[in-house]
Design a protein around this motif. Structure first.
Motif, mmCIF file in Angstrom:
data_model
loop_
_atom_site.group_PDB
_atom_site.id
_atom_site.type_symbol
_atom_site.label_atom_id
_atom_site.label_comp_id
_atom_site.label_asym_id
_atom_site.label_seq_id
_atom_site.Cartn_x
_atom_site.Cartn_y
_atom_site.Cartn_z
ATOM 1 N N ASP A 667 0.935 -1.213 0.045
ATOM 2 C CA ASP A 667 0.012 -0.006 0.003
ATOM 3 C C ASP A 667 0.862 1.114 -0.013
ATOM 4 N N ILE A 668 2.101 1.229 0.065
ATOM 5 C CA ILE A 668 3.207 2.094 0.075
ATOM 6 C C ILE A 668 3.698 2.419 -1.182
ATOM 7 N N ARG A 669 3.880 3.681 -1.916
ATOM 8 C CA ARG A 669 4.635 4.037 -3.108
ATOM 9 C C ARG A 669 5.770 4.828 -2.576
ATOM 10 N N PHE A 670 7.148 4.400 -2.170
ATOM 11 C CA PHE A 670 8.318 5.198 -1.779
ATOM 12 C C PHE A 670 8.595 6.291 -3.135
ATOM 13 N N GLU A 671 8.894 7.360 -2.453
ATOM 14 C CA GLU A 671 9.515 8.381 -3.816
ATOM 15 C C GLU A 671 10.922 8.740 -3.123
ATOM 16 N N ASN A 672 11.364 10.035 -2.910
ATOM 17 C CA ASN A 672 12.330 10.572 -2.764
ATOM 18 C C ASN A 672 12.923 10.661 -1.238
ATOM 19 N N MET A 673 14.386 10.317 -0.858
ATOM 20 C CA MET A 673 14.794 10.528 0.413
ATOM 21 C C MET A 673 14.610 12.022 0.836
ATOM 22 N N ILE A 674 14.093 12.282 1.946
ATOM 23 C CA ILE A 674 13.993 13.557 2.383
ATOM 24 C C ILE A 674 14.821 13.956 3.731
ATOM 25 N N GLY A 685 6.619 9.086 0.930
ATOM 26 C CA GLY A 685 5.898 8.172 0.268
ATOM 27 C C GLY A 685 4.499 8.623 0.058
ATOM 28 N N ARG A 686 3.727 7.604 -0.867
ATOM 29 C CA ARG A 686 2.323 7.759 -0.742
ATOM 30 C C ARG A 686 1.453 6.537 0.075
ATOM 31 N N LEU A 687 0.754 6.690 0.818
ATOM 32 C CA LEU A 687 -0.013 5.462 1.460
ATOM 33 C C LEU A 687 -1.195 5.546 1.230
ATOM 34 N N ARG A 688 -1.815 4.254 0.695
ATOM 35 C CA ARG A 688 -3.272 4.115 0.502
ATOM 36 C C ARG A 688 -3.668 3.897 1.611
ATOM 37 N N PRO A 690 -7.389 3.142 4.210
ATOM 38 C CA PRO A 690 -8.480 2.272 4.018
ATOM 39 C C PRO A 690 -9.585 2.788 3.577
ATOM 40 N N ALA A 691 -9.727 4.372 3.498
ATOM 41 C CA ALA A 691 -10.824 4.954 3.004
ATOM 42 C C ALA A 691 -10.802 4.950 1.432
ATOM 43 N N GLY A 692 -9.603 4.475 0.773
ATOM 44 C CA GLY A 692 -9.602 4.291 -0.501
ATOM 45 C C GLY A 692 -8.594 5.378 -1.233
ATOM 46 N N TYR A 693 -8.180 6.432 -0.555
ATOM 47 C CA TYR A 693 -7.343 7.443 -0.989
ATOM 48 C C TYR A 693 -6.024 7.611 -0.567
ATOM 49 N N GLU A 694 -5.019 8.245 -1.305
ATOM 50 C CA GLU A 694 -3.568 8.331 -0.772
ATOM 51 C C GLU A 694 -3.433 9.619 0.012
ATOM 52 N N VAL A 695 -2.326 9.285 0.947
ATOM 53 C CA VAL A 695 -1.819 10.422 1.672
ATOM 54 C C VAL A 695 -0.312 10.427 1.833
ATOM 55 N N PHE A 696 0.287 11.573 1.806
ATOM 56 C CA PHE A 696 1.811 11.672 1.841
ATOM 57 C C PHE A 696 2.004 11.143 3.258
ATOM 58 N N VAL A 697 3.205 10.575 3.282
ATOM 59 C CA VAL A 697 3.641 10.198 4.633
ATOM 60 C C VAL A 697 5.321 10.265 4.684
ATOM 61 N N ALA A 698 5.820 10.242 5.832
ATOM 62 C CA ALA A 698 7.275 10.204 5.990
ATOM 63 C C ALA A 698 7.596 8.759 6.526
ATOM 64 N N GLU A 746 11.575 -6.457 5.562
ATOM 65 C CA GLU A 746 12.717 -5.570 5.641
ATOM 66 C C GLU A 746 12.772 -4.725 4.606
ATOM 67 N N PRO A 747 13.119 -3.435 4.773
ATOM 68 C CA PRO A 747 13.235 -2.853 6.297
ATOM 69 C C PRO A 747 12.120 -2.564 6.700
ATOM 70 N N GLN A 748 12.031 -2.476 8.271
ATOM 71 C CA GLN A 748 10.961 -1.878 8.840
ATOM 72 C C GLN A 748 10.744 -0.464 8.755
ATOM 73 N N TYR A 749 9.545 -0.006 8.945
ATOM 74 C CA TYR A 749 9.429 1.271 8.757
ATOM 75 C C TYR A 749 8.358 1.802 9.817
ATOM 76 N N ILE A 750 8.229 3.192 10.210
ATOM 77 C CA ILE A 750 7.384 3.916 11.012
ATOM 78 C C ILE A 750 6.941 4.970 9.966
ATOM 79 N N LEU A 751 5.619 4.848 9.693
ATOM 80 C CA LEU A 751 4.846 5.825 8.877
ATOM 81 C C LEU A 751 4.141 7.309 9.419
ATOM 82 N N VAL A 752 4.672 8.156 9.445
ATOM 83 C CA VAL A 752 3.987 9.392 10.084
ATOM 84 C C VAL A 752 3.586 10.495 8.954
ATOM 85 N N GLU A 753 2.686 11.341 9.341
ATOM 86 C CA GLU A 753 2.439 12.477 8.590
ATOM 87 C C GLU A 753 3.597 13.100 7.868
#
Length: 963
Positions: A667-674, A685-688, A690-698, A746-753
């Motif tokens: 459900d995650i689309r990784f983009e660039n290193m920030i 990245g962009r996380l899909r 459950p509501a069906g849309y994508e949000v930007f995440v770090a 792997e690797p493991q991630y923490i996904l925050v806004e």
């Protein structure tokens, strides 16, 4: 059934009492009224009412039987008899317009004695509004050729992907490839709740008790808010014309009068909690429909514009079937055509009635078209018109054509003495439009005529061009236009919509231009500008002036200062001699062996006695420092044994406790290193969701090259703390939002806004540069950030969570200019004890933020919510100084523990920054009280700072005056 039969009871009694004495008895009955929509085989009249109330069947008490016959009054066979219970029944569909009165003569014969009873029944057929269904050729549906019933058909369908899309604020949250098929899952009564009216308007009611799909359930979650169980969307076509409305209802919350009046007429079944009532204006089977239904609603996350966009074509049913799911059998007879929507019959010449089974014998002329499977003629197709005279001995037939553009010019097409005549248009062109008339002269000289109006203005579906000979084959939901070809949906372009919008364009067919500044791209659907990292504003018209910290330079601050330079942006020169380098941060010279002095000037080679002095001079300070460190360690260990209760070693499998927050990596689309730190890195990245849309995440993860035990421990601890903060799912507005974790791969991630404005420290640097240009200190904005952090710190204190690193670098600014506490890598969760001591894990030294640490943390390794307040005071100092790095007067830029402790014990504190109001500095100093119990709480800090903002001060004055 409306049935009323009243008879002369007294006369009947007298007649029946003497029935054995008479051979023939005649009985006159009063009118019997029945509805025209009575079903076949239903009872019209009970004849036993004329005999004896005790006789309930054709057999009387003596073992004799009655026989029943209708002898006259029903030439078309509308009625029959059922002998076993002595009733007159409806034998064929009734039609008020064909015949409204029947005078039936009924003969009843008793088999035992051959006595005959004659009844005269007058049956009145009552007109029922809306019956029989009206055949309107404007919404006539085609017949699917070569197909049989029993398939998975729908009268509506779509050849495009996602004919129904649901979006909120231009962000898609769901779609269905065939919404009519999807309704099958919920709509128990939908086949009956699908009504086409005589004006070709459509009304549909869908009911359900539950909705399991995430995107559909999101819609009904909206009904829980200020909508109070009712949500109404107005529908418009591509030109903006009103086309109807859709009403969503939650009957547990809505009022009874919230249901549309037409849906309460009794014609529709409503037995579920959730109701969808759809009203669509005139339906036509021409081009595919494209419609947008929208409404402004209040959702959980705030206000939003909810939009339904759907596209469909009227495709029809196989022959002999009709209805939304083509699951009803047509009743039309004698070659009549059945309407795919409502089952209405279009009778051929000479027939009438509900099912076209009543013959008409009047002379008549009709024009029949071939093919006749659609109610519209398309340009580029073939058409044959045939003039059919019925019950007429033809002497002569004449065809004429009057063009729609030449009202007074009628052209003779052909004439001849034939029984019937046809003309062909192969293919149909727009010039052929107009009125075609067939005039028939009978042998007796009488004239009859019929007219057919051709109005071909559209191409058949999926074709375009002047003569409609070019194929569209639009992709991605594009629609085919007569002249333009494919009209692409927002974000697509090309002959078949196969390409996304180019840079600087957006909207339908990519026909709109973006107004974004600084070469920023725009969203291809909504046109909103997508700003780069260093730009902001609605049009990305404003730029952040990126100011690198001392020692770094470049567009991304990724390069260290070159030899000979140091400071902010590496714009200061070193003055070191003998090619000695300087510290890139503070510019101090770094002398090589054989060099000494402030600027590393050369010194003579020392003799042996000098060497001894130099060695002693260098060893003695080292011994002193080592003794200070050893003493501190011994004291710390003694206090640890005395003060710290026993606690089990933290398990590195703390991640198991956060499994409810687990998200799939797919459900995650990784983009660039920030960002990249000491032990980890952050990727946008962009996380899909459950509501069906994508949000930007770090997405935060541990660097593979720094996978140490302490790094894993801090990673797990941050994951656990964020999960605890978000136990109520919403978290806190001033603590960075957790969207989930990835621990099963792997690797493991923490996904925050993802915070578009990055960290507070860099944002303060940009404000400093703006202040130099405009003179505006942005004090209100900075006070707002201070309040935000105090509010977040109050939440951490409530949960007994110690952050241990409250600093501007660990606060992020959202796109709405809200400050949020982030980076819990050094946080400590307080369970039993209210404090922790600093420890060494696996022999690894921790990197501690010394200049942000409280006295007790430096001295004893104790971390509490009160020590976080000390750090908050340093953060306030950063905000007041526009992000300067703290430096204590009389001490080095980077003091060690002993040096910093000595300065603090002497009462040295960070000095009041330039342009910092004294009232603000007093609050800052109150956070640095040595006694932790005398420091203000986060709630007190919030109130004090909030009072300094003008709007808050005015509100407090108003409250005081009201008292």
């Amino acid at each position: 059934m409306a049935l009323r039969a009243t008879f002369c009871a007294v006369l009947l009694t007298e007649l029946l009492s003497g029935f054995q004495a008479y051979q023939d008895i005649f009985v006159l009955g009063e009118n019997v009224k029945i509805r025209e929509d009575m079903s076949v085989n239903s009872t019209a009249v009970r004849l036993r009412d004329f005999l004896n109330a005790n006789v309930s069947s054709a057999e009387d008490g003596n073992g004799t039987f009655w026989s029943v016959n209708i002898t006259s009054g029903d030439d078309s066979g509308r009625f029959g008899v059922r002998v076993e219970d002595l009733t007159v029944v409806v034998a064929a569909p009734l039609d008020y317009t064909s015949r409204s009165r029947y005078n039936l003569a009924v003969e009843l014969t008793k088999t035992g004695n051959k006595n005959v009873l004659y009844l005269n029944l007058v049956i009145m057929v009552l007109d029922v509004p809306g019956y029989p269904p009206f055949y309107n050729d404007r919404c006539e549906t085609p017949v699917l050729p070569g197909r049989e019933g029993g398939g998975n058909y729908t009268v509506f369908s779509s050849d495009v992907d996602g004919p129904l899309e649901v979006s909120v604020n231009a962000g898609r949250v769901g779609s269905y490839s065939d919404v009519v098929q999807h309704w099958r899952n919920y709509a128990k009564y939908l086949p009956n709740n699908f009504v086409l009216r005589g004006d070709c308007s459509l009304r549909i009611v869908v009911t359900a008790n539950t909705f399991s799909d995430s995107d559909t359930s999101l819609l009904f979650v909206a009904l829980q808010g200020p909508q109070q169980g009712r949500l109404e969307l107005n529908c418009h076509d591509r030109e903006g014309k009103n086309k109807g409305k859709i009403t969503f209802l939650d009957l547990y919350l809505a009022r009874n009068d919230d249901i549309p009046q037409w849906a309460q007429s009794g014609q529709f079944y409503i037995d579920g909690r959730y109701v969808t009532a759809i009203e669509l204006d005139e339906i036509r089977s021409t081009l595919p429909y494209s419609m947008r239904c929208s409404a402004n609603v209040t959702l959980v996350a705030g206000g939003g514009n909810l939009v339904f966009t759907f596209q469909y074509s009227v495709t029809g049913c196989p022959e002999g079937l009709y209805g939304m799911y083509c699951d009803k059998d047509c009743v039309c007879k004698n070659g009549a055509r059945c309407h795919g929507f409502n089952g209405a019959c279009e009778c051929r010449l000479g027939w009438g009635g509900r099912v076209c089974d009543i013959p008409w014998f009047e002379p008549e002329v009709v024009i029949v078209k071939m093919p006749g499977d659609t109610g519209v003629e398309y340009i580029g197709t073939n058409l044959t018109l045939t003039c059919l005279p019925e019950h007429i001995h033809v002497a002569y037939i004449t065809w004429t054509h009057r063009s729609e553009n030449r009202h007074n010019d009628t052209i003779l097409i052909e004439e001849g003495a034939v029984q019937n005549s046809s003309i062909s248009l192969q293919p149909i062109l727009e010039s052929a439009n107009g009125r075609y008339s067939c005039m028939v002269q009978a042998e007796d000289g009488k004239l009859f005529n019929a007219t057919f109006i051709l109005n071909a203005t559209q191409c058949r579906p999926n074709y375009h061009g002047e003569v409609c000979s070019q194929v569209c084959d639009c992709q991605y939901g594009g629609t085919c236009d007569r002249w333009e070809g494919c009209l692409c949906p927002p974000g697509r372009r090309g002959d078949r919509c196969e390409h996304p919008c180019g840079h600087g364009t957006f909207g339908w067919n990519c026909s709109k231009k973006c107004n974004c500044k600084n070469n920023a791209p725009c969203d291809p659907v909504s046109g909103s500008c997508i700003c780069a990292k260093h730009h902001w504003g609605e049009l990305c018209q404003y730029s952040y002036l990126l100011v690198c910290p001392p020692g770094l330079h470049g567009d991304e601050c990724k390069h260290t200062c070159s030899p000979g330079s140091f400071g902010l942006q590496c714009n200061r020169d070193c003055y070191c001699e003998n090619n000695a380098p300087c510290d890139p941060v503070n510019g101090s010279c770094i002398c090589a062996e054989g060099q000494s002095g402030e600027i590393c000037q050369n010194v003579p080679t020392p003799d042996k006695s000098q060497v001894v002095v130099v060695v002693l001079a260098s060893v003695i300070p080292t011994i002193a420092i080592t003794g200070c460190i050893v003493t501190g360690i011994l004291v710390k260990r003694g206090r640890r044994r005395a003060r710290t209760p026993e606690r089990p070693t933290e398990d590195l499998n703390e991640m198991a406790s956060v499994s409810p927050c687990e998200v799939a990596k797919e459900d995650i689309r990784f983009e660039n290193m920030i960002g990249q730190g000491e032990f980890g890195h952050v990727v946008r990245g962009r996380l899909r969701v459950p509501a069906g849309y994508e949000v930007f995440v770090a997405a935060k993860s541990i660097r593979p090259d720094r996978m140490t035990a302490s790094a894993v421990r801090d990673f797990c601890r941050e994951m656990t703390i964020l999960t605890r903060i978000h136990e109520d799912k919403e978290g806190h507005p001033n603590v960075v939002k957790l969207y989930g974790v990835v621990t099963k791969s792997e690797p493991q991630y923490i996904l925050v806004e993802y915070a578009s404005n990055e960290e507070l420290r860099r944002y303060l640097w940009s404000l400093r540069e703006q202040c130099k240009t405009t003179g505006n200190t942005k004090l209100l904005e900075r006070l707002g950030f201070s309040c935000d952090v105090a509010s977040g710190l109050s939440e951490l204190a409530r949960l007994k969570i110690v952050h241990r690193d409250i600093a501007a670098r660990n606060v992020v600014i959202s796109d709405r200019k809200v400050a949020k506490i982030a980076d819990f890598g050094l946080s400590r969760d307080v369970y039993v004890s209210s404090a922790y001591e600093r420890t060494s894990q696996g022999g690894e030294e921790e990197l501690l933020p010394l200049k942000w640490m409280a006295v007790e943390s430096l001295r004893d390794g104790v971390y509490t919510c009160e020590s976080d307040v000390w750090s908050y005071g340093v953060l306030l100092w950063e905000i007041a100084s526009f992000g300067e790095e703290p430096r204590y007067a009389g001490g080095p830029m980077h003091p060690d523990v002993c040096t910093l402790l000595e300065l603090l014990k002497k009462g040295v504190r960070l000095q009041q920054p330039e342009n910092c109001p004294t009232s603000v500095y007093k609050i800052i100093r109150s956070c640095w009280t040595v006694d932790p119990t005398k420091r203000p709480t986060p709630d007190e800090l919030f109130r004090k700072i909030d009072l300094m903002r003008p709007q808050s001060h005015a509100a407090h004055l108003a409250n005081d005056n009201s008292r």
